[in-house]
Scaffold this active site. Structure first.
Site, PDB file in Angstrom:
ATOM      1  N   CYS A  20       0.819  -1.226   0.000  1.00 25.58           N
ATOM      2  CA  CYS A  20       0.000   0.000   0.000  1.00 25.58           C
ATOM      3  C   CYS A  20       0.848   1.269   0.000  1.00 25.58           C
ATOM      4  O   CYS A  20       0.339   2.355  -0.267  1.00 25.58           O
ATOM      5  CB  CYS A  20      -0.950   0.003   1.190  1.00 25.58           C
ATOM      6  SG  CYS A  20      -1.998  -1.450   1.250  1.00 25.58           S
TER       7      CYS A  20
ATOM      8  N   HIS B 246      -3.180   7.253   2.387  1.00 26.55           N
ATOM      9  CA  HIS B 246      -3.601   5.929   1.925  1.00 26.55           C
ATOM     10  C   HIS B 246      -4.955   5.632   2.556  1.00 26.55           C
ATOM     11  O   HIS B 246      -5.193   5.946   3.724  1.00 26.55           O
ATOM     12  CB  HIS B 246      -2.564   4.880   2.338  1.00 26.55           C
ATOM     13  CG  HIS B 246      -3.040   3.478   2.165  1.00 26.55           C
ATOM     14  ND1 HIS B 246      -3.600   3.039   0.984  1.00 26.55           N
ATOM     15  CD2 HIS B 246      -3.081   2.427   3.021  1.00 26.55           C
ATOM     16  CE1 HIS B 246      -3.950   1.772   1.118  1.00 26.55           C
ATOM     17  NE2 HIS B 246      -3.644   1.383   2.348  1.00 26.55           N
TER      18      HIS B 246
ATOM     19  N   ASN C 248     -10.000  -0.089   0.106  1.00 29.31           N
ATOM     20  CA  ASN C 248      -8.531  -0.047   0.085  1.00 29.31           C
ATOM     21  C   ASN C 248      -8.028  -0.594  -1.254  1.00 29.31           C
ATOM     22  O   ASN C 248      -8.120  -1.792  -1.513  1.00 29.31           O
ATOM     23  CB  ASN C 248      -7.992  -0.892   1.254  1.00 29.31           C
ATOM     24  CG  ASN C 248      -6.476  -0.873   1.345  1.00 29.31           C
ATOM     25  OD1 ASN C 248      -5.789  -0.437   0.420  1.00 29.31           O
ATOM     26  ND2 ASN C 248      -5.950  -1.367   2.458  1.00 29.31           N
TER      27      ASN C 248
END
Ligand SMILES: CC(C)(COP(=O)(O)OP(=O)(O)OC[C@H]1O[C@@H](n2cnc3c(N)ncnc32)[C@H](O)[C@@H]1OP(=O)(O)O)[C@@H](O)C(=O)NCCC(=O)NCCS
Length: 336
Positions: free
Chosen positions: A116, A261, A291
């Site tokens: 990520c 993020h 996500n």
């Protein structure tokens, strides 16, 4: 390194697959509910990659839009980097596939794997290489098909992820602004808390796939200790936002936008609090995208840019936390 050179974001693009899966639809597959998912994560829906698409298709579409936004063609690009955890294949790199699909040839193309944090790592890497004089214009893409690697029977993880891609065109010049600095970290002692095993773990010529417990599809599924990941994400992101500000001699109240993020709205809220920033300064897409791993920061950047939220001269703080654990931040003075 040329101190007088600065790396600027001159084009942005994004792509999200057409298919949207609501929490309602998910709750028919696993024992969960729209109320639980929204309350614990802030997620309302996620985009799902089509059967005939690959990560490189999402990346190519986002890159095309970023090139168009910059008023450039692939022939103007000197390097292409894809941050991804879900490459089309083990090799060649997804970047080389994207280069081919965009009609580019000759210039270097490679993938970055920092899960990520891939885009934040990528921006730091490219800023360094570009200011060292290696490249003038670079396509940096974050692209993922996370729904291909979730365990659709695990309600603790399958509700959290989505697919998509975001891209930026970077250009180095002597104009002031752009990327002001980056901070990167990794602590491999936490590697077991968030992982997806390789489809062929430690295979020897004498093992069969069946012996290794690999199903016919050979797919790796995400495994996560959610609570522990959550606690560390809040703690490390709280530290890294202050670290990048100190490195750049900028105070927290000078930050105009936090571009985080997008894993869980509660992590975004906790980081904003540690920065002393109101939530209206935080770019939020987790409700719509879930996500999307390395795609989430460039997707959030693109969304706020297209909404007209960024003004020239404003300060953007980008941050991410990922499996590894790998985390980091970039500070950018908006110069577009
Ligand atoms: C995954 C996450 C949302 C779980 O939220 P949480 O508040 O920590 O919840 P817990 O894991 O403590 O679980 C609480 C309960 O909800 C249950 N639960 C978990 N997922 C559920 C779901 N989708 N629907 C309903 N219940 C669920 C658990 O089974 C547990 O039940 P129990 O108390 O009976 O055992 C949260 O831990 C998180 O966001 N972690 C970080 C994720 C992340 O950032 N990952 C990527 C980093 S890049």
């Amino acid at each position: 390194m040329h101190k007088s050179l600065h790396t600027h974001i001159i084009g942005l693009g994004a792509y999200l697959p057409d298919r949207i899966m609501s929490n309602e639809e998910l709750s028919k597959r696993v024992d969960t509910s729209d109320a639980w998912i929204q309350e614990r994560t802030g997620i309302k829906q996620r985009h799902i990659i089509a059967k005939d698409q690959k990560t490189s298709d999402l990346a190519t579409a986002a890159a095309r839009q970023a090139l168009e936004d910059a008023g450039l063609t692939i022939n103007d690009i000197d390097a292409l980097v894809v941050a991804t955890t879900t490459p089309d294949m083990v090799f060649p790199s997804t970047a080389s596939v994207v280069q081919y699909k965009l009609g580019g040839v000759g210039f270097p193309a490679w993938d970055i794997q920092a899960v990520c944090s891939g885009f934040v790592y990528g921006l730091a890497q490219m800023d360094g290489m570009m200011r060292a004089g290696m490249f003038k214009r670079v396509l940096l893409i974050g692209a993922e098909s996370m729904t291909r690697i979730v365990d659709w029977k695990d309600r603790g993880t399958c509700v959290l992820f989505g697919d998509g891609a975001g891209a930026v065109v970077l250009e180095v010049s002597d104009k002031e602004g752009g990327v002001l600095g980056s901070v990167l970290h990794c602590d491999g002692s936490y590697r077991h808390l968030l992982k997806a095993q390789h489809p062929y773990p430690g295979a020897s010529p004498d093992d069969s796939m069946m012996d290794m417990g690999i199903d016919a599809a050979g797919v790796a599924a995400i495994e996560m200790k959610g609570n522990e990941v959550f606690r560390m994400a809040v703690s490390k992101l709280g530290e890294v936002v202050h670290e990048i500000l100190a490195q750049c001699s900028i105070s927290a109240d000078e930050v105009d936008w936090l571009v985080p993020h997008q894993a869980n709205i509660r992590i975004l809220q906790a980081t904003a609090k540690k920065l002393g920033a109101d939530m209206n300064k935080v770019i939020v897409t987790v409700d719509q995208h879930a996500n999307t791993s390395s795609a989430s920061v460039p997707l959030a950047l693109n969304k706020a840019y297209r909404d007209g939220r960024f003004e020239t001269g404003q300060l953007l703080l980008l941050e991410a936390f990922a499996g590894g654990f790998a985390w980091g931040a970039n500070l950018v003075r908006w110069s577009k």
